[in-house]
Design a protein around this motif. Structure first.
Motif: not given
Length: 859
Positions: A724-750
């Motif tokens: 849980l912790e490593p996977n959460w860190r990956k998701l949080e880093s994507k959101l904070e670094a602005g690597k998620v470019e589309t809303v559909d990518q955000l939903l898909r990554d979640h």
């Protein structure tokens, strides 16, 4: 279309006449007599003449408005309007004179005048409808076909037959325009018909100029007529071919006759079936219509919207080698695509879907609205409210929404109506859909979106220009950035996800320990008798005691709820339905036995077994934190809760083992010398030492409890720290670094994050889930025997070296042996499964192999 012929009136033309003055006067006199009567006196009797005269009198009395309009009555081309009745073809033939003895010049003049009428769809004297022509049987969209008098000179007949297809084309195109101008055919058909009508105006202008030339110039011949109409013939043939293809696609035909013949053949069988109540022919007709797609609407949906544009595009591609055809179809494509482009622009710029005739490739499910979201925050709003009519999604054809998709047209396999996406728009359809969906979500949040200031430039947009597709790209980028900013910044999505991690993934589980302590008695009740209100108040108390900072922001959204079934039973059913069946673990069992066991488990299920948390968010966060994602959070939470509960129970068992019966020292009996056997000469075995046996039994209980506790702690540590912790860190880093470019990518990554967590937590594998659940069940059951083990220890210590003590120890050894056998068996199965999946499918299980191997070494 070529420039129409415009004759110039000049006196010099009389000097170059091909006929003499006498011959010219004779020709003009003959033409005038043909206009007035259209028959020779010697071939028509007096009775027919009186009848015609009386009918004209009645017509003049009934229609006085035409008499008042002198310009209409005297117009040369209107002299035959009264005879423009397809049913009068027989009369026309009856009054048709023979041209065999008429001079060639006179024949040409008469045929020229007939052609000017026929080219407008009006029957002539020598060019008439075919003998087998019937207005009721003929399809008006195919145009009217004319036949030339057999007495016409062959040299003129060949030229006339070249010109006659113009009349068929004109009448067919006119009928198509009239039929497709109905409201049911949509805006694209209306625009197409308007463009065709403008082209026919040029044709009608040409006919008016040719009539003027015929009346004023004696040099106007049939050859000149062919010269002027020849370019128009190609243009109208292209229009006619287009209308024929549109009409053929709209009404494939052929099904009625087949069904009638089949019904006649099976008349006796159908009557017998109806007498028996089996439905007969009607039922078969319904089933046939269902199979052919008539009920689904593929044959009842007219050719409109995107299908019209697709047919136009196909014709442009098939006739790309013809410059005239390319220019003509290009003009029609631009005109017909203008309403389609306007609807697309309205959708991608404002998020409003204005499609009254269902022509656009985007459709709206109006029963899914904001009111339903306020009651149940599901992701149907995002997935099903606005979809593509062809059912395609970004996930591919395997995720197609089959509901509401019409069946394709049988001849070519093209989807009907608006479900057919124009080929030029095929690669942009998803961006177009998402751009409007993003803006629609923003509008639902109460943020009004105005139209673009550059909308005035929409007049230059068309499906064939790159500028139109650049606007789709720009609108998609703008809508996507706006909605992302709304979710991440205004709605504090990252903080919401952190709160979900804290409450469901137990990143700070002090509140859960507090809750379990406070509600210990309530959770021991059955799931039906436990009070949700009391549990909710205890949860609020536990959250308020240690919630500070960001953790205290969203604690009101966390609610206690009860699941309807056990975690592992429900997961096993889901896994088995998905196709991951494996019968090696539990063998073959009947479905009735499983259903009976499920019913018994539900009756005896405790509140702790079905306890879970729920999380409520408002729109638009419900798009990201939807019911499907909340369900995944709940599955992981229930698994962690079970592990925590078993760990706490085993720790409580350790506290029990710190009491006097388990810590009391016993003195072993002194060994005695054995007496020799007189016969065998071997000593007898010493008597059994009760103290040593008790110490061994007690040590084995401690060891089994320690192994169980180590197993639960290793699973819990692996799940939290290495999944849980490593996977959460990956998701949080994507959101904070602005690597998620589309809303559909955000939903898909979640969703991918949660699916990965479920897989690595061993909740999606049948074997792993079965073995882990059996081990946890063995641990829970072992805890329930704590008091029984203490009772046996007290009995043994109360009366050592007695038969009662031996009986108590024997019973204790028996129970302990069963637990050891069960735990060792399922632990071996668990270790083998983890090693297998770690080496083949799931590499993330490798750390768990090391952790479980350490427990095995202890055993």
């Amino acid at each position: 279309m070529d420039r129409p012929y415009t004759p110039v009136a000049s006196s010099r033309r009389k000097k170059n006449l091909g006929l003499s003055t006498r011959e010219y006067a004779k020709v003009t006199t003959t033409i005038a007599s043909a206009r007035k009567g259209r028959q020779y006196d010697e071939e028509i009797d007096e009775e027919l003449a009186r009848e015609i005269h009386s009918s004209r009198g009645r017509w003049e009395r009934d229609e006085p408005s035409f008499i008042a309009e002198a310009s209409f009555v005297k117009a040369p081309l209107n002299s035959r309007v009264g005879t423009n009745n397809p049913t009068s073809s027989a009369k026309g033939k009856g009054r048709q004179e023979s041209l065999e003895r008429v001079p060639l010049e006179i024949q040409e003049a008469l045929i020229l005048e007939d052609l000017l009428f026929v080219l407008m769809g009006i029957e002539g004297t020598y060019i008439t409808y075919p003998p087998d022509y019937s207005p009721e049987d003929e399809d008006p969209l195919q145009g009217i076909r004319f036949a030339v008098s057999p007495s016409l000179d062959p040299s003129l007949r060949d030229l006339v037959e070249r010109i006659l297809p113009l009349a068929t084309y004109y009448t067919g195109i006119t009928s198509f325009i009239e039929s497709r101008s109905h409201l049911d055919f949509g805006l694209v058909n209306h625009a197409l018909c308007a463009a065709m009508r403008e082209m026919l105006k040029d044709y009608q202008t040409l006919l008016a100029q040719l009539e003027y030339a015929f009346n004023t110039s004696s040099q106007f011949t049939l050859q000149k007529l062919w010269f002027y109409v020849h370019p128009t013939l190609h243009t109208l043939s292209l229009l006619y071919l287009l209308t024929s293809e549109l009409a053929t696609a709209d009404d494939p035909g052929g099904s009625e006759s087949g069904s009638e013949s089949s019904s006649e053949e099976d008349a006796e069988e159908n009557a017998r079936n109806e007498a028996l109540g089996l439905g007969g022919a009607k039922l078969k007709a319904v089933l046939k219509e269902y199979k052919t797609g008539q009920i689904d609407g593929s044959t009842t949906i007219p050719v409109k919207g995107g299908e019209v544009l697709a047919i136009l595009h196909d014709r442009m591609q098939n006739m790309s080698g013809d410059p005239a055809a390319k220019e003509l179809y290009g003009a029609l494509m631009q005109a017909a695509g203008k309403p389609y482009v306007d609807m697309v622009q309205m959708w991608i710029r404002t998020g409003r879907l204005v499609d009254p005739h269902e022509e656009l490739c985007v459709k709206e499910s109006k029963f899914i609205n904001r009111g339903t979201l306020e009651v149940d925050y599901t992701d149907e709003y995002w997935e099903r409210r606005y979809t593509l009519r062809d059912g395609s999604t970004l996930g591919g054809s395997s995720k197609r929404h089959q509901a509401g998709i019409p069946l394709p047209r049988m001849p070519g396999g093209r989807l009907p109506g608006g479900a057919c996406i124009p080929p030029l728009l095929e690669r942009w359809k998803h961006k177009m859909l998402l751009a409007g969906k993003y803006l629609n979500v923003i509008r639902e949040c109460g943020i009004e979106i105005g139209q673009d200031s550059n909308q005035a430039n929409n007049e230059d947009l068309s499906l064939e220009k790159d500028k139109f597709y650049r606007t789709i790209d720009d609108a998609y980028t703008h809508a996507n950035r706006t909605l992302l900013r709304l979710l991440l910044r205004d709605q504090q999505l990252i903080l919401r996800l952190r709160s979900l991690k804290r409450y469901f993934f137990l990143s700070q589980s002090s509140f859960l320990t507090h809750l379990l302590d406070l509600s210990h008695s309530e959770l021991r009740k059955s799931s039906k008798s436990a009070s949700l209100v009391k549990l909710q108040s205890l949860l609020d108390l536990a959250l308020n005691t240690d919630a500070v900072g960001e953790d205290a922001m969203f604690r009101e959204d966390v609610k206690v709820t009860m699941a309807t079934s056990g975690l592992y039973d429900w997961l096993l059913k889901v896994v088995r339905v998905s196709g991951d069946l494996d019968k090696d673990l539990d063998g073959t069992k009947s479905g009735h036995e499983d259903s009976k066991k499920d019913k018994d488990d539900k009756k005896q299920m405790l509140a702790i077994d079905v306890l879970t948390l729920d999380y409520h968010v408002k729109f638009p966060l419900s798009l990201v934190i939807s019911r499907k994602t909340i369900l995944r959070y709940q599955l992981i939470f229930r698994f962690l809760l079970h592990l925590k509960h078993v760990e706490q129970s085993l720790s409580a068992m350790w506290i029990e083992h710190m009491t006097l019966p388990w810590r009391r020292q016993t003195r072993p009996r002194q060994p005695s010398t054995s007496r020799p056997n007189s016969r065998a000469g071997t000593p007898h075995p010493p008597p059994k030492d009760w103290h040593t046996d008790f110490e061994n039994w007690r040590r084995r209980v401690f060891l089994l409890r320690a192994r169980m506790l180590a197993f639960v702690q290793q699973i819990l540590a692996f799940t939290t720290f290495e999944v849980l912790e490593p996977n959460w860190r990956k998701l949080e880093s994507k959101l904070e670094a602005g690597k998620v470019e589309t809303v559909d990518q955000l939903l898909r990554d979640h969703v991918d994050f949660l699916d990965t967590c479920l897989k690595e937590c061993m909740l999606t594998s049948d074997k792993l889930l079965k073995a882990c659940s059996r081990l946890l069940l063995a641990c829970s059951t072992f805890v329930l025997y704590t008091s029984s083990f203490t009772k046996h220890a007290n009995q043994a210590l109360a009366a050592p070296d007695t038969p009662e003590a031996d009986q108590a120890m024997a019973k204790g050894w028996d129970i302990l042996g069963k637990f050891e056998t069960n735990f060792n068996h399922w632990f071996k199965v668990m270790l083998d499964c983890v090693q297998f999946y770690a080496s083949s499918e799931n590499v993330s299980l490798l750390p768990l192999v090391v952790r479980l191997s350490s427990i095995k070494a202890q055993g």
